[in-house]
Design a protein around this motif. Structure first.
Motif, PDB file in Angstrom:
ATOM      1  N   GLU A 121       0.862  -1.176   0.000  1.00  0.00           N
ATOM      2  CA  GLU A 121       0.000   0.000   0.000  1.00  0.00           C
ATOM      3  C   GLU A 121       0.902   1.231   0.000  1.00  0.00           C
ATOM      4  OE1 GLU A 121      -4.118  -1.655   1.948  1.00  0.00           O
ATOM      5  OE2 GLU A 121      -2.838  -0.403   3.209  1.00  0.00           O
ATOM      6  N   LEU A 122       0.736   2.075  -1.010  1.00  0.00           N
ATOM      7  CA  LEU A 122       1.608   3.221  -1.242  1.00  0.00           C
ATOM      8  C   LEU A 122       0.889   4.490  -0.815  1.00  0.00           C
ATOM      9  CD1 LEU A 122       2.644   2.167  -4.867  1.00  0.00           C
ATOM     10  CD2 LEU A 122       3.634   1.407  -2.692  1.00  0.00           C
ATOM     11  N   SER A 123       1.545   5.268   0.033  1.00  0.00           N
ATOM     12  CA  SER A 123       0.930   6.487   0.543  1.00  0.00           C
ATOM     13  C   SER A 123       1.861   7.667   0.371  1.00  0.00           C
ATOM     14  CB  SER A 123       0.582   6.336   2.037  1.00  0.00           C
ATOM     15  OG  SER A 123      -0.349   5.305   2.243  1.00  0.00           O
ATOM     16  N   ARG A 124       1.273   8.811   0.092  1.00  0.00           N
ATOM     17  CA  ARG A 124       2.004  10.074   0.090  1.00  0.00           C
ATOM     18  C   ARG A 124       1.508  10.865   1.282  1.00  0.00           C
ATOM     19  NH1 ARG A 124       2.202  15.407  -1.570  1.00  0.00           N
ATOM     20  NH2 ARG A 124       4.234  16.049  -2.427  1.00  0.00           N
ATOM     21  N   GLY A 125       2.405  11.110   2.226  1.00  0.00           N
ATOM     22  CA  GLY A 125       1.953  11.637   3.495  1.00  0.00           C
ATOM     23  C   GLY A 125       1.082  10.590   4.179  1.00  0.00           C
ATOM     24  N   ASN A 126      -0.093  10.983   4.621  1.00  0.00           N
ATOM     25  CA  ASN A 126      -1.009  10.038   5.243  1.00  0.00           C
ATOM     26  C   ASN A 126      -2.128   9.624   4.303  1.00  0.00           C
ATOM     27  OD1 ASN A 126       0.291  10.015   7.774  1.00  0.00           O
ATOM     28  ND2 ASN A 126      -0.674  11.960   8.323  1.00  0.00           N
ATOM     29  N   VAL A 127      -1.961   9.848   3.002  1.00  0.00           N
ATOM     30  CA  VAL A 127      -3.033   9.610   2.039  1.00  0.00           C
ATOM     31  C   VAL A 127      -2.668   8.427   1.151  1.00  0.00           C
ATOM     32  CG1 VAL A 127      -4.397  10.596   0.169  1.00  0.00           C
ATOM     33  CG2 VAL A 127      -3.664  12.052   2.073  1.00  0.00           C
ATOM     34  N   LEU A 128      -3.513   7.395   1.132  1.00  0.00           N
ATOM     35  CA  LEU A 128      -3.301   6.257   0.249  1.00  0.00           C
ATOM     36  C   LEU A 128      -3.422   6.706  -1.200  1.00  0.00           C
ATOM     37  CD1 LEU A 128      -3.023   3.107   0.007  1.00  0.00           C
ATOM     38  CD2 LEU A 128      -5.526   3.063  -0.165  1.00  0.00           C
ATOM     39  N   THR A 129      -2.429   6.335  -2.020  1.00  0.00           N
ATOM     40  CA  THR A 129      -2.474   6.679  -3.438  1.00  0.00           C
ATOM     41  C   THR A 129      -2.637   5.459  -4.335  1.00  0.00           C
ATOM     42  OG1 THR A 129      -0.087   6.560  -3.741  1.00  0.00           O
ATOM     43  CG2 THR A 129      -0.999   8.680  -3.021  1.00  0.00           C
ATOM     44  N   GLY A 130      -2.195   4.280  -3.876  1.00  0.00           N
ATOM     45  CA  GLY A 130      -2.313   3.109  -4.719  1.00  0.00           C
ATOM     46  C   GLY A 130      -1.996   1.831  -3.969  1.00  0.00           C
ATOM     47  N   VAL A 131      -2.398   0.704  -4.579  1.00  0.00           N
ATOM     48  CA  VAL A 131      -2.141  -0.629  -4.035  1.00  0.00           C
ATOM     49  C   VAL A 131      -1.511  -1.464  -5.145  1.00  0.00           C
ATOM     50  CG1 VAL A 131      -3.139  -2.706  -3.032  1.00  0.00           C
ATOM     51  CG2 VAL A 131      -4.081  -0.459  -2.426  1.00  0.00           C
ATOM     52  N   LEU A 132      -0.355  -2.042  -4.844  1.00  0.00           N
ATOM     53  CA  LEU A 132       0.405  -2.834  -5.803  1.00  0.00           C
ATOM     54  C   LEU A 132       0.428  -4.274  -5.299  1.00  0.00           C
ATOM     55  CD1 LEU A 132       2.316  -2.576  -8.354  1.00  0.00           C
ATOM     56  CD2 LEU A 132       4.186  -2.259  -6.712  1.00  0.00           C
ATOM     57  N   HIS A 133       0.008  -5.239  -6.132  1.00  0.00           N
ATOM     58  CA  HIS A 133       0.019  -6.622  -5.671  1.00  0.00           C
ATOM     59  C   HIS A 133       0.265  -7.586  -6.824  1.00  0.00           C
ATOM     60  CE1 HIS A 133      -4.099  -7.393  -7.160  1.00  0.00           C
ATOM     61  NE2 HIS A 133      -4.514  -6.314  -6.538  1.00  0.00           N
ATOM     62  N   GLY A 134       0.888  -8.729  -6.458  1.00  0.00           N
ATOM     63  CA  GLY A 134       1.177  -9.744  -7.469  1.00  0.00           C
ATOM     64  C   GLY A 134       2.056 -10.845  -6.913  1.00  0.00           C
ATOM     65  N   VAL A 135       2.613 -11.642  -7.832  1.00  0.00           N
ATOM     66  CA  VAL A 135       3.439 -12.793  -7.487  1.00  0.00           C
ATOM     67  C   VAL A 135       4.807 -12.637  -8.139  1.00  0.00           C
ATOM     68  CG1 VAL A 135       3.661 -15.310  -7.617  1.00  0.00           C
ATOM     69  CG2 VAL A 135       1.388 -14.269  -7.354  1.00  0.00           C
ATOM     70  N   LEU A 136       5.869 -12.819  -7.337  1.00  0.00           N
ATOM     71  CA  LEU A 136       7.244 -12.712  -7.816  1.00  0.00           C
ATOM     72  C   LEU A 136       7.918 -14.082  -7.692  1.00  0.00           C
ATOM     73  CD1 LEU A 136       8.324  -9.435  -5.946  1.00  0.00           C
ATOM     74  CD2 LEU A 136       7.024  -9.659  -8.063  1.00  0.00           C
ATOM     75  N   LEU A 137       8.714 -14.429  -8.701  1.00  0.00           N
ATOM     76  CA  LEU A 137       9.415 -15.703  -8.732  1.00  0.00           C
ATOM     77  C   LEU A 137      10.920 -15.485  -8.690  1.00  0.00           C
ATOM     78  CD1 LEU A 137       7.321 -17.557 -11.475  1.00  0.00           C
ATOM     79  CD2 LEU A 137       7.021 -17.622  -8.985  1.00  0.00           C
ATOM     80  N   TRP A 138      11.617 -16.396  -8.031  1.00  0.00           N
ATOM     81  CA  TRP A 138      13.066 -16.284  -7.838  1.00  0.00           C
ATOM     82  C   TRP A 138      13.808 -16.627  -9.121  1.00  0.00           C
ATOM     83  CZ3 TRP A 138      16.768 -14.389  -4.975  1.00  0.00           C
ATOM     84  CH2 TRP A 138      18.042 -14.932  -5.013  1.00  0.00           C
TER      85      TRP A 138
END
Length: 315
Positions: A295-312
């Motif tokens: 969850e990405l915030s600028r100051g105390n305000v949510l700006t976006g949500v990034l989600h997914g699956v990463l492989l080694w």
């Protein structure tokens, strides 16, 4: 509403899991053997949870109940409202991820639940961080698998039994990163705006340069609909870890396979996340499949949500 929401259709059916219970410091205490279902019928959604706690240590009395959970849900892809009697609060979906915050009178805790349905549509990565006021008192987390539509199928029953056995073995495994191998966790994640609308894809890479058995230099790169890169030295101390610059500062607490970081990127931006090593198992090795939610915030305000699956990928 006449039809279930997109999120409701995504989680339809019965799901089986054995999430682990941890105390506030990250010590494993036991299992919650759970069957969950969310039923939409005649325009009304009801959520059911049945199972029982195995173990639990000093928290066993708090989390052991004499009846299954059931609570109403006002179904929506904006705000999902939990109307009791067993849970009260709300959740906000961002594609395959929901961030829910609510109170459970039976357990006498506030919960922040993150539920991430993976791209296969059959697997959920789940966690509930448990609060007494602002203080963390524990955490449940684990993986759920959707049951087959016909539970009288012997093969389907055997698959769920094997899955639960794996969760029993792997649930207490502490979160670690590779300590003698250079490489990267890579994948394509979805970026959702604070308005719960899909922004687009972001290529995510977390490159690892181990420095010793407890310290790793991390180079994180986001590119696509979000462009940013930062370097930080990650130092692990048991279930705790610390991010010590030069571009990102903060700390994290791990509960089993899940690491919960809070990073400050040197400007107004902060990153609050969960990194779950799905295939971590006992032994002197790290996993190869890392599911992430940030969850990405600028100051105390949510700006976006990034989600997914990463492989080694080994360097």
């Amino acid at each position: 509403m006449a039809e279930p929401s997109t999120w409701q259709r995504r989680i339809a059916g019965e799901w089986h899991g054995r999430p682990s219970l941890f105390d506030a410091a990250g010590t494993w205490l036991g299992f919650e053997d759970i069957r969950r279902s969310s039923v939409f019928e005649d325009g009304v959604t009801t959520y059911y949870m049945d199972g029982g706690l195995e173990g639990g240590g000093p928290m066993a009395g708090r989390f052991r109940l004499g009846a299954p959970f059931a609570f109403g849900v006002v179904d929506s892809d904006r705000d999902r409202l939990y109307t009791g009697p067993d849970f009260h609060g709300s959740g906000q979906p961002y594609g395959g991820f929901v961030d829910a915050r609510y109170y459970g009178p039976g357990w006498q805790v506030s919960l922040n639940t993150w539920n991430h349905v993976l791209p296969d549509g059959e697997t959920q990565v789940y966690s509930s961080v448990l609060y007494q006021g602002w203080a963390v008192v524990g955490c449940f987390n684990g993986v759920y698998r959707r049951a087959a539509a016909h539970d009288d199928d012997p093969a389907a029953r055997a698959a769920i039994k094997a899955f639960l056995a794996d969760e029993t073995r792997d649930g207490p495994t502490p979160f670690v990163l590779p300590t003698k191998r250079r490489g990267a966790y890579r994948g394509t994640c979805e970026l959702w705006g604070a308005d719960q609308r899909l922004v687009g894809d972001v290529a995510v890479a977390i490159e690892l340069e181990p420095l010793d058995l407890l310290r790793t230099r991390l180079r994180t790169t986001w590119s696509g609909e979000l462009d940013r890169a930062f370097v930080t030295e990650w130092r692990r101390d048991g279930f705790r870890s610390f991010y010590e610059g030069p571009d990102a500062w903060g700390n994290a607490q791990a509960y089993g396979r899940a690491n919960y970081p809070l990073l400050h990127l040197g400007d107004a931006w902060t990153v609050r996340g969960r990194e779950f090593m799905v295939d971590a198992s006992p032994g002197m090795r790290a996993g190869t499949t890392l599911t992430v939610v940030y969850e990405l915030s600028r100051g105390n305000v949510l700006t976006g949500v990034l989600h997914g699956v990463l492989l080694w990928e080994q360097a």
